[in-house]
Design a protein around this motif. Structure first.
Motif, short mmCIF file in Angstrom:
data_model
loop_
_atom_site.label_atom_id
_atom_site.label_comp_id
_atom_site.label_asym_id
_atom_site.label_seq_id
_atom_site.Cartn_x
_atom_site.Cartn_y
_atom_site.Cartn_z
N ASN A 1 -60.03 -34.27 20.29
CA ASN A 1 -60.82 -33.57 21.31
C ASN A 1 -59.93 -32.78 22.28
O ASN A 1 -60.21 -32.71 23.48
CB ASN A 1 -61.71 -34.55 22.08
CG ASN A 1 -63.06 -34.74 21.41
OD1 ASN A 1 -63.17 -34.70 20.17
ND2 ASN A 1 -64.09 -34.95 22.20
N SER B 1 -61.87 -29.73 23.63
CA SER B 1 -63.24 -30.02 24.05
C SER B 1 -63.39 -29.78 25.55
O SER B 1 -62.43 -29.90 26.32
CB SER B 1 -63.61 -31.47 23.71
OG SER B 1 -64.86 -31.81 24.27
N GLU C 1 -64.40 -39.81 14.21
CA GLU C 1 -65.44 -39.87 15.24
C GLU C 1 -65.26 -41.17 16.02
O GLU C 1 -65.19 -42.25 15.43
CB GLU C 1 -66.82 -39.83 14.60
CG GLU C 1 -67.97 -39.90 15.61
CD GLU C 1 -69.32 -40.10 14.93
OE1 GLU C 1 -70.30 -39.47 15.36
OE2 GLU C 1 -69.38 -40.88 13.97
N TYR D 1 -69.69 -38.18 23.28
CA TYR D 1 -68.76 -37.15 23.74
C TYR D 1 -68.99 -35.82 23.03
O TYR D 1 -68.70 -34.77 23.58
CB TYR D 1 -67.31 -37.61 23.52
CG TYR D 1 -66.83 -38.59 24.55
CD1 TYR D 1 -66.16 -38.17 25.69
CD2 TYR D 1 -67.03 -39.96 24.39
CE1 TYR D 1 -65.71 -39.06 26.64
CE2 TYR D 1 -66.59 -40.86 25.34
CZ TYR D 1 -65.93 -40.41 26.47
OH TYR D 1 -65.49 -41.31 27.40
N THR D 2 -69.45 -35.86 21.80
CA THR D 2 -69.65 -34.63 21.04
C THR D 2 -71.12 -34.23 20.94
O THR D 2 -71.42 -33.05 20.73
CB THR D 2 -69.08 -34.78 19.62
OG1 THR D 2 -69.75 -35.87 18.96
CG2 THR D 2 -67.59 -35.09 19.68
N GLU E 1 -66.50 -29.86 15.25
CA GLU E 1 -65.10 -30.24 15.17
C GLU E 1 -64.18 -29.03 15.38
O GLU E 1 -63.11 -29.16 15.99
CB GLU E 1 -64.81 -30.88 13.80
CG GLU E 1 -65.43 -32.25 13.64
CD GLU E 1 -64.96 -33.22 14.72
OE1 GLU E 1 -63.73 -33.42 14.85
OE2 GLU E 1 -65.81 -33.76 15.45
N ASN F 1 -64.06 -28.68 19.15
CA ASN F 1 -63.37 -29.74 19.90
C ASN F 1 -61.94 -29.97 19.43
O ASN F 1 -61.13 -30.50 20.20
CB ASN F 1 -64.15 -31.05 19.78
CG ASN F 1 -65.52 -30.97 20.40
OD1 ASN F 1 -65.76 -30.16 21.30
ND2 ASN F 1 -66.45 -31.79 19.93
N ASN F 2 -61.62 -29.62 18.18
CA ASN F 2 -60.29 -29.87 17.63
C ASN F 2 -59.74 -28.62 16.95
O ASN F 2 -59.23 -28.67 15.83
CB ASN F 2 -60.33 -31.04 16.63
CG ASN F 2 -60.72 -32.35 17.29
OD1 ASN F 2 -59.95 -32.97 17.99
ND2 ASN F 2 -61.96 -32.77 17.05
#
Length: 567
Positions: A292, A295, A394, A399-400, A419, A422-423
């Motif tokens: 993350n 994020s 995960e 959070y996501t 993803e 966030n990544n």
């Protein structure tokens, strides 16, 4: 009469025996009454302040421009046009403004009539939206933490290495300059391939959330994260003068994807003669995997929290090591190469990995050699193919906002898009490493915790394969720009004198800095912060230095698990 001058005759004032004011009959009017100047009746609501205003200009185009009207502003002589006194009264509207009717018709109708009221209604709607947003934030925090805590601000990121006062900053490069760089390199050549590969188990391609598999642990297999100058093969190639620049795929991918990074990182640069070595420190963040990183939702700041950035990076590295070995056919059948694993002792069980030492031509008199890794092999359409194996993890769907168990089977694209948001840096680095190694397929696993509060046990929910070049296009990763960044940094470092330098990503700004450091810098460093005594793991005395560092990741997780069970 005024004495000594010409007299002023007032004239005769007729007497009205019927009441106040001038007489109503025309016969009783004054003989010297001015022509065309009517008596002006007025109502009680009108303001009587002056008789005539000779300086006023009358701008209403709808009325007749009569000089008499503009000067005296009297009503017309026609009594029928004079309204009754009582009809001129206006009651003040004390009712609240009408509820706004959203739509183009109301907007255009009211624009001319009530501009001020419309602005007030817009401001009122903004205030209501702010209140609603604050209410949603309070509910979100209550549902997530179970207590009435304020919304967390973004954590203050720390530098990956402590900047010492004796270091000298030589240059500062903003990421905005990296986006304009471009450089094309020819196809690389393999100088040497070491290690051994096991075959990929195709049954994992059929895994889904309803047919999940538990993530196994491989305690007996050793993983190696050896830096450039500690690699005996790279030392040998340097002595043979095979190239002028040496690095690993992890270091190169960090440089190539630097504009996407948020967390701080550092790379040690050594200029020895006409050669350049890119190294990582012992215990560097490059050995771990960020979670993350890009994020918008901040992670807990406490380092001992299982969802902190540090804890998640250790967990992600642990998951990737085990995932890369579980998805293999462990029947003893391996693909061997010219030389065995250069970091393993004789008889030691090592992970399935092959090291490709590849050379790229950067200039007529400049070549780059990098050690690239692939984790598995497969036979695709009768040809041998190399695979890279990585796993996304995960940790908490809150959070996501995307629950993998519900979305992976029906909306896999939405999960991947989340993803990528966030990544972004981690996925770009994996793609760059696959491109550097010329891997035919990169496998991405989706691994989730058994329970959001259990960071020791995990489940494999899905495995998806991508072609690296197609995936790079999908995530907007430009290979020419990647090599442009590397070429610019190499050219910059080649202008430096012999010595040791460190390239540090600023923890709070999108830029990197180059520092000149003493020759003995980082010699005694292991980790940037010592672990607590109950979490420190001492390696066996006979274990080699190359194997102790990678084992620390799994040992740390195992030690935490033991302590957690004891509690």
């Amino acid at each position: 009469m005024v004495s000594g001058g010409e007299g002023f005759e007032v004239g005769n004032v007729p007497f009205n025996s019927d009441g106040w004011g001038p007489p109503e009959t025309a016969s009783q009017l004054l003989s010297n009454h001015p022509n065309n100047v009517p008596f002006a009746p007025f109502s009680r609501s009108e303001k009587i302040g002056r008789i005539a205003d000779w300086t006023r200009t009358y701008n209403n185009p709808g009325r007749a421009k009569n000089p008499a009207d503009s000067v005296f502003d009297f009503t017309l002589d026609d009594p029928s046009l004079i309204a009754d006194d009582d009809s001129s009264f206006r009651l003040v509207d004390g009712k609240p403004p009408p509820r706004p009717k959203f739509g183009p018709r109301w907007r255009f109708q009211q624009q001319r009539q009530l501009p001020q009221r419309r602005d007030e209604e817009v401001e009122a709607r903004k205030r209501e939206a702010e209140k609603e947003r604050a209410r949603r934030d309070r509910l979100y925090n209550l549902n997530r933490s179970g207590s009435n805590q304020p919304r967390r601000e973004a954590a203050v990121l720390k530098s990956s290495v402590e900047i010492q006062p004796e270091w000298t900053m030589l240059d500062q490069i903003p990421f905005s300059t990296f986006s304009k760089l471009s450089f094309s390199v020819p196809e690389p050549e393999d100088l040497l391939i070491c290690g051994a590969l096991e075959f990929y188990d195709r049954s994992f391609d059929r895994i889904n959330p309803k047919n999940e598999k538990r993530l196994e642990r491989f305690k007996n297999r050793n993983f190696f994260k050896v830096t450039t100058t500690d690699d005996p093969v790279i030392r040998r190639l340097a002595n043979e003068d095979k190239a002028t620049v040496f690095a690993t795929d992890t270091i190169l991918s960090t440089l190539m994807c630097a504009p996407r990074s948020v967390y701080s990182w550092d790379i040690v640069i050594q200029r020895v003669g006409n050669k350049l070595f890119f190294d990582k420190r012992d215990g560097s963040q490059l050995d771990l995997l960020s979670v993350n990183e890009t994020s918008q939702e901040p992670l807990p700041e406490a380092k001992d929290d299982i969802n902190s950035a540090y804890s998640l990076s250790v967990e992600a590295a642990y998951i990737n090591q085990n995932f890369s070995q579980q998805v293999l056919v462990r029947d003893g059948n391996k693909v061997t190469f010219e030389e065995p694993n250069p970091f393993a002792a004789e008889g030691e069980e090592v992970a399935s990995v092959a090291y490709r030492y590849r050379r790229w031509k950067l200039d007529d008199d400049m070549h780059l050699v990098a050690r690239c890794e692939v984790q598995s092999a497969a036979d695709i359409k009768g040809q041998r193919a190399f695979l890279t194996l990585n796993a996304l993890n995960e940790f908490d769907p809150k959070y996501t906002g995307v629950d993998w168990r519900q979305k992976l089977e029906t909306q896999k694209g939405a999960v991947l898009a989340t993803e990528l948001k966030n990544n972004a840096n981690k996925l770009a680095k994996w793609t760059a490493q696959a491109l550097l190694a010329s891997a035919d397929v990169m496998k991405l696993g989706y691994v989730s915790r058994v329970h959001p509060r259990d960071h020791y046990n995990h489940l494999i929910l899905s495995v998806v394969g991508y072609k690296p070049r197609e995936f790079a296009t999908q995530i907007n990763l430009n290979t020419s720009n990647m090599w442009g960044i590397v070429k610019s940094i190499v050219d910059l470092c080649m202008k430096l004198n012999e010595g040791k330098y460190v390239l540090v990503k600023d923890p709070s700004k999108p830029q990197v800095r180059i520092y000149e450091v003493p020759a003995d810098a980082f010699e005694n460093d292991y980790v940037e912060e010592p672990l607590p005594e109950d979490e420190q793991v001492q390696p066996p005395a006979d274990e080699e230095a190359t194997g102790a560092e990678p084992a620390a990741i799994e040992n740390e997780v195992e030690e935490k698990e033991t302590n957690g069970d004891a509690q």
